[in-house]
Design a protein around this motif. Sequence first.
Motif, PDB file in Angstrom:
ATOM      1  N   UNK A 132      -5.361  -1.530  -7.631  1.00 65.30           N
ATOM      2  CA  UNK A 132      -6.307  -1.419  -6.526  1.00 65.30           C
ATOM      3  C   UNK A 132      -6.103  -2.591  -5.571  1.00 65.30           C
ATOM      4  N   UNK A 133      -6.264  -2.317  -4.297  1.00 69.45           N
ATOM      5  CA  UNK A 133      -6.139  -3.358  -3.290  1.00 69.45           C
ATOM      6  C   UNK A 133      -7.312  -4.326  -3.414  1.00 69.45           C
ATOM      7  N   UNK A 192       0.849  -1.199   0.000  1.00 71.37           N
ATOM      8  CA  UNK A 192       0.000   0.000   0.000  1.00 71.37           C
ATOM      9  C   UNK A 192       0.882   1.245   0.000  1.00 71.37           C
ATOM     10  N   UNK A 193       0.430   2.256  -0.712  1.00 71.19           N
ATOM     11  CA  UNK A 193       1.180   3.516  -0.738  1.00 71.19           C
ATOM     12  C   UNK A 193       1.265   4.121   0.660  1.00 71.19           C
ATOM     13  N   UNK A 194       0.240   3.929   1.479  1.00 69.74           N
ATOM     14  CA  UNK A 194       0.302   4.454   2.849  1.00 69.74           C
ATOM     15  C   UNK A 194       1.384   3.746   3.656  1.00 69.74           C
ATOM     16  N   UNK A 195       1.564   2.437   3.446  1.00 72.57           N
ATOM     17  CA  UNK A 195       2.627   1.704   4.134  1.00 72.57           C
ATOM     18  C   UNK A 195       3.993   2.145   3.621  1.00 72.57           C
ATOM     19  N   UNK A 196       4.086   2.418   2.325  1.00 73.18           N
ATOM     20  CA  UNK A 196       5.334   2.927   1.745  1.00 73.18           C
ATOM     21  C   UNK A 196       5.682   4.275   2.360  1.00 73.18           C
ATOM     22  N   UNK A 248      -7.806   1.687  -1.326  1.00 63.00           N
ATOM     23  CA  UNK A 248      -6.345   1.600  -1.175  1.00 63.00           C
ATOM     24  C   UNK A 248      -5.689   1.246  -2.510  1.00 63.00           C
ATOM     25  N   UNK A 249      -4.513   1.794  -2.699  1.00 63.71           N
ATOM     26  CA  UNK A 249      -3.732   1.526  -3.905  1.00 63.71           C
ATOM     27  C   UNK A 249      -2.437   0.841  -3.492  1.00 63.71           C
ATOM     28  N   UNK A 250      -2.083  -0.208  -4.231  1.00 67.08           N
ATOM     29  CA  UNK A 250      -0.832  -0.925  -4.002  1.00 67.08           C
ATOM     30  C   UNK A 250       0.185  -0.551  -5.074  1.00 67.08           C
ATOM     31  N   UNK A 251       1.436  -0.553  -4.703  1.00 63.09           N
ATOM     32  CA  UNK A 251       2.533  -0.395  -5.650  1.00 63.09           C
ATOM     33  C   UNK A 251       3.154  -1.766  -5.870  1.00 63.09           C
TER      34      UNK A 251
END
Length: 165
Positions: free
Chosen positions: A111-112, A79-83, A118-121
């Motif tokens: 998309x998660x 997740x971009x938030x985790x990044x 949530x967006x994943x990288x």
Amino acid sequence: MLGKISLIRRVRSCTIHIMNVIDVESEAGGSIGQEAVLVLLDAARRIECRLEEALSAVGLSIAKYQALDVLVTAGEPTRLSALAGSLECVRSNVTQLADRLESDGLIQRAASPDDRRAIHAIVTPLGRQRHAAGAAAIHALQSALAARVAPADRASFHRVLSALR
């Protein structure tokens, strides 16, 4: 290497704090001389510049390498938030960084599956190649820098830097 990159950035960001303790007497009766601190800060700045040059030669910046390092180490979509949390920066900065990484073909966004918001990288094969090239460039720089300093001096320097934490 992420820790070492972060150390360089932290040395730079702690300039004001270090300058405030320059003339404070230590328990041993000595003081950290202003010239020594300025030399340390100048060395950190020069190493950071050399690091930027080494990474630039493989198509990366320090920020891009740090992000790729987190993503490659995670080994799964992140997740971009985790990044943002791993990079210790705000989400809007990571969004802009992800924009640059995606436009360079180094990551893809998805998309998660658990949360539509949530967006994943996801690191692309090119991103993995650039990360490996960046790690090799960093290792070469570390080796070149280490070769300039005697092993006993490196150990002493490490002790001094550890004491300044």
